[in-house]
Each structure stands twice: as C-alpha cells, then as structure tokens.
Design an enzyme around this catalytic site. Structure first.
Site, PDB file in Angstrom:
ATOM      1  N   TYR A   1       0.832  -1.202   0.000  1.00  0.00           N
ATOM      2  CA  TYR A   1       0.000   0.000   0.000  1.00  0.00           C
ATOM      3  C   TYR A   1       0.875   1.264   0.000  1.00  0.00           C
ATOM      4  O   TYR A   1       2.105   1.171  -0.027  1.00  0.00           O
ATOM      5  CB  TYR A   1      -0.955  -0.030   1.195  1.00  0.00           C
TER       6      TYR A   1
ATOM      7  N   ARG B   1      -5.248 -15.179  10.578  1.00  0.00           N
ATOM      8  CA  ARG B   1      -6.176 -16.297  10.322  1.00  0.00           C
ATOM      9  C   ARG B   1      -6.111 -17.325  11.440  1.00  0.00           C
ATOM     10  O   ARG B   1      -7.106 -17.987  11.753  1.00  0.00           O
ATOM     11  CB  ARG B   1      -5.824 -16.963   8.986  1.00  0.00           C
TER      12      ARG B   1
HETATM   13  C1  FMN Z   1      -7.860 -12.060   4.191  1.00  0.00           C
HETATM   14  C2  FMN Z   1      -6.656 -11.337   4.750  1.00  0.00           C
HETATM   15  C3  FMN Z   1      -6.785 -10.006   5.114  1.00  0.00           C
HETATM   16  C4  FMN Z   1      -5.666  -9.311   5.641  1.00  0.00           C
HETATM   17  N1  FMN Z   1      -5.815  -8.001   6.024  1.00  0.00           N
HETATM   18  C5  FMN Z   1      -4.744  -7.321   6.517  1.00  0.00           C
HETATM   19  C6  FMN Z   1      -4.864  -5.943   6.913  1.00  0.00           C
HETATM   20  O1  FMN Z   1      -5.926  -5.328   6.885  1.00  0.00           O
HETATM   21  N2  FMN Z   1      -3.729  -5.325   7.345  1.00  0.00           N
HETATM   22  C7  FMN Z   1      -2.512  -5.974   7.442  1.00  0.00           C
HETATM   23  O2  FMN Z   1      -1.519  -5.363   7.853  1.00  0.00           O
HETATM   24  N3  FMN Z   1      -2.394  -7.278   7.102  1.00  0.00           N
HETATM   25  C8  FMN Z   1      -3.467  -7.957   6.660  1.00  0.00           C
HETATM   26  N4  FMN Z   1      -3.344  -9.298   6.345  1.00  0.00           N
HETATM   27  C9  FMN Z   1      -2.071 -10.005   6.659  1.00  0.00           C
HETATM   28  C10 FMN Z   1      -2.145 -10.630   8.078  1.00  0.00           C
HETATM   29  O3  FMN Z   1      -2.057  -9.635   9.085  1.00  0.00           O
HETATM   30  C11 FMN Z   1      -1.019 -11.643   8.360  1.00  0.00           C
HETATM   31  O4  FMN Z   1       0.216 -11.007   8.238  1.00  0.00           O
HETATM   32  C12 FMN Z   1      -1.034 -12.863   7.453  1.00  0.00           C
HETATM   33  O5  FMN Z   1      -2.351 -13.310   7.205  1.00  0.00           O
HETATM   34  C13 FMN Z   1      -0.217 -14.002   8.062  1.00  0.00           C
HETATM   35  O6  FMN Z   1      -0.695 -14.335   9.360  1.00  0.00           O
HETATM   36  P1  FMN Z   1      -1.681 -15.636   9.564  1.00  0.00           P
HETATM   37  O7  FMN Z   1      -0.986 -16.795   8.917  1.00  0.00           O
HETATM   38  O8  FMN Z   1      -1.851 -15.784  11.049  1.00  0.00           O
HETATM   39  O9  FMN Z   1      -2.949 -15.304   8.871  1.00  0.00           O
HETATM   40  C14 FMN Z   1      -4.438  -9.991   5.811  1.00  0.00           C
HETATM   41  C15 FMN Z   1      -4.330 -11.342   5.442  1.00  0.00           C
HETATM   42  C16 FMN Z   1      -5.419 -12.013   4.928  1.00  0.00           C
HETATM   43  C17 FMN Z   1      -5.280 -13.467   4.574  1.00  0.00           C
HETATM   44  S1  SF4 Z   2     -10.704 -19.949   5.178  1.00  0.00           S
HETATM   45 FE1  SF4 Z   2      -9.044 -21.421   4.732  1.00  0.00          FE
HETATM   46  S2  SF4 Z   2      -7.180 -20.092   4.616  1.00  0.00           S
HETATM   47 FE2  SF4 Z   2      -8.803 -18.885   5.657  1.00  0.00          FE
HETATM   48  S3  SF4 Z   2      -8.480 -19.312   7.862  1.00  0.00           S
HETATM   49 FE3  SF4 Z   2      -9.995 -20.822   7.144  1.00  0.00          FE
HETATM   50  S4  SF4 Z   2      -8.745 -22.649   6.599  1.00  0.00           S
HETATM   51 FE4  SF4 Z   2      -7.359 -20.875   6.719  1.00  0.00          FE
END
Ligand code: FMN
Ligand code: SF4
Length: 361
Positions: A157, A303
C-alpha cells in the site's frame, strides 16, 4: 510486557485481518462488532483491528473501514469499547491503499501500472495533504478510545509504495536512493506523533516485497532503524504485496509454518523496539520457540486466531492438539474478500457459520 505505557497481559496479539465485515461504505456493523468481541474474548493481549482508510481515495474496497471523517467516530468508539471491555488492548490500523485503491483515479508515488490500471503520481502538495490525513485519522483513533494506532506500511500500500524501488520512480526529494524513499513514511510518522502526542504508534513493516526488482531487507532495514529513531512503538514485520502473493514460489512459501518469522528476526537484530512476528504461527509450541529464540517479542495471529478464537486459551491449558488449524491447502478467506464478499472459514463449526451469516447485511 510493557510498551510505551501499555501493559500486555501475554505475548499474543491479533495481526490485522480484513474480512469484509464492515457495512458497505466502511461503517462499523453488527457483524464487525460480533467478530471483534470474539477475537478480544480469545485471551489475546492486543487486537489490531484491520486497516481503516484515512481518505475516501485511499480505500481498498467498499467494505473497508473508514477513519477519514468524524462521522465514523461513534462506530469506532463502540468498536474500541467492545474490545477493551474484554480486558484486551485495542488498536486500529490506518491506511492509504495508493495504487491499489478501489477508486476510479488511484494515486501513487509514480505512474507505475498495477493490474492494468495506471495511477496518477502525487504532486508535492498532495503528498503534504495525505500526511495531514494520516495525522487526522490517527487523532480520531485516539479520540475513539483505542489504546494505540498502527500505520499500514505493508501489503504494497501507499507507505510501502514510496519505499519500493519499483513503485517509486520519482526524481524529486522523495525518490531515488533509499534514504529519499523512506522520507514519506518518516514524515507521516512525525506528523502523526505531532497530532496524537503521547499515544503509542506502531508500524506494519514491509521487509521484503518478494519480487525480483522489489524492496529487499538490505534496504528496508534502514527504514526500521529510522522508525525507531523517530519514536515508533513497535515493528510488525511482513513480506509480500498483491503483486507477489499469487506467484507460485510465494504461494508455496506461504504454506509453511512461520513463513514470515525470519523477516521479524532480522528486523529484531537491527532495532531495540519490540518486533511482532506473524505468518502461520499455528501452534503454541511454534510461538514459544519464536519467543525463546528471541526472533520476536510478540506473536501476531491473523487467520490462526480467526479460525480458532480458543487458540490462546487452549495454549494456556496445554491443549495444543485441540486447536483448529488453518489448512495450508485452503485460500478461501483471501479469495472471498478479493471478490468483495465477507469471509467465512470452512473449518468453522456450523453454528459459527450460521451466526456470521445471520449478522451479514
Ligand atoms: C484475508 C486477509 C486479510 C488481511 N488483512 C490485513 C490488513 O488489513 N492489514 C494488514 O496489515 N495485514 C493484513 N493481512 C495479513 C495478516 O495480518 C497476516 O500477516 C497474514 O495473514 C499471516 O498471518 P496468519 O498466517 O496468522 O494469517 C491480511 C491477510 C489475509 C489473509
Ligand atoms: S478460510 Fe481457509 S485459509 Fe482462511 S483461515 Fe480458514 S482454513 Fe485458513
């Protein structure tokens, strides 16, 4: 742990996660409140609420939260209250999507096309205006009763578009060598701090664009060091942008547990402020090893917390095996929000899915 006067009851935080739950137009909705109440009740020490736009031109989608006018204050106040009522610290991430904004005429540091659309390069006067919008939005976050604000310098961004050698091709004092390219986010931070005073400000930090001609850790580290000098509260490390997320090698990398931890670890070697690590930290054992090995100071679950809001409680009870895991083979939440739809997780129990569905307008 303490951070700029804030007390963290443990080392677990929620990393920002946009799920398309705000009302159309970016207002706080009943579904959004329900979702964040669940997240805050998880037992995490801090919830960083998903990105909210500092200006209508910088919004990523019609359901992206807005923080660009006082008319959004009341909803944001309720949101902060819902999280804080659960004895959880509440933060809001503020953002300008730049060349990825969902608007007819997107703006960016330079006219570098993104997915077939070419943004208009910001003038110097407009750059100053955007910095003021960041400062005004941050003040709204404080007024709404949040405990801290985060500047979104990730995901490709606007803030990171200035830092990247690919997307910043300016020939004025904001472009050229990395020392010039970090000027914009540093000025934003200064204006934000002038506006909010003694209020903690964190930074979502794009360490590596994961693109051959993109921003690399060797350069981004200079930003991390400069942010620390300018009084940032913490750095929350991440990698990738919309232009790299879907490349096959990056898709493969992102399936691995802790896939962004090395970015946090290298930032931590270079700064003294707390560093948050995120990216498939799916088990308490993994989280514990990251902290023990001093790769990060705080764990960011996005997530991982959404799929199972009981993660922190199960960790406390030693019930690691009972944690519902996000499947590395699944991409449903990301695909849904990319299509402008609210996200749900196929792993959820049916009752959770029904509740979310019934609350969606
Ligand atoms: C659907 C989705 C939306 C996200 N929205 C943001 C956001 O608004 N701001 C941000 O800094 N990161 C955002 N991320 C990145 C997450 O903060 C995070 O770094 C990434 O999903 C890895 O962590 P996780 O494996 O626990 O999901 C988003 C990721 C996903 C998958
Ligand atoms: S929708 Fe799929 S990728 Fe997203 S949190 Fe659930 S299992 Fe993970």
């Amino acid at each position: 742990m303490r951070l700029k006067g804030l007390r963290f009851k443990n080392r677990i935080t929620m990393a920002p996660l946009y799920l398309g739950y705000a009302a159309a137009g970016g207002k706080v909705s009943p579904l959004l409140l329900h979702h964040y109440k669940e997240m805050a009740r998880s037992g995490a020490a801090m919830i960083m609420v998903e990105n909210a736009s500092i200006t209508p031109d910088g919004s990523g989608s019609p359901r992206t939260l807005r923080c660009d006018h006082n008319r959004y204050l009341k909803g944001l106040e309720t949101l902060a209250g819902v999280i804080r009522n659960e004895k959880c610290l509440a933060g809001l991430q503020i953002n300008h999507a730049g060349r990825f904004a969902h608007v007819p005429e997107a703006v960016a540091p330079s006219a570098v096309p993104a997915f077939g659309r070419t943004p208009r390069a910001l003038t110097k006067r407009e750059i100053t205006a955007v910095q003021k919008q960041f400062a005004n939005a941050a003040l709204r976050v404080k007024k709404a009763g949040f405990d801290l604000v985060e500047l979104h310098g990730g995901t490709g961004y606007l803030l990171s578009q200035f830092v990247s050698p690919r997307t910043n091709q300016r020939d004025d004092s904001y472009g050229g060598p990395i020392e010039n390219r970090i000027k914009f986010p540093l000025e934003v931070l200064k204006r934000v701090k002038d506006s909010v005073g003694d209020f903690p400000v964190g930074y979502r930090f794009l360490a590596d664009e994961w693109l051959p001609d993109g921003l690399r850790p060797e350069e981004s580290v200079l930003l991390a060091k400069a942010l620390e000098r300018e009084g940032i509260g913490y750095i929350s490390a991440m990698g990738g942008t919309y232009e790299s997320f879907f490349l096959p090698p990056i898709v493969q990398k992102s399936k691995k547990p802790g896939y962004m931890v090395s970015l946090a670890a290298s930032a931590k070697k270079n700064v003294g402020v707390p560093v948050i690590a995120a990216g498939r930290i799916s088990t308490p054992a993994k989280a514990e090893s990251i902290l023990k090995e001093k790769k990060a100071d705080l764990i960011g679950l996005a997530r991982m917390l959404w799929v199972d809001p009981q993660w922190p409680k199960k960790a406390r009870r030693g019930e690691d095996r009972k944690i519902l895991k996000c499947s590395p083979k699944c991409d449903a939440c990301f695909q849904l929000v990319m299509k402008g739809k609210p996200a749900y997780c196929p792993r959820w129990p049916r009752a959770t899915r029904e509740t979310y569905r019934s609350l969606f307008e």
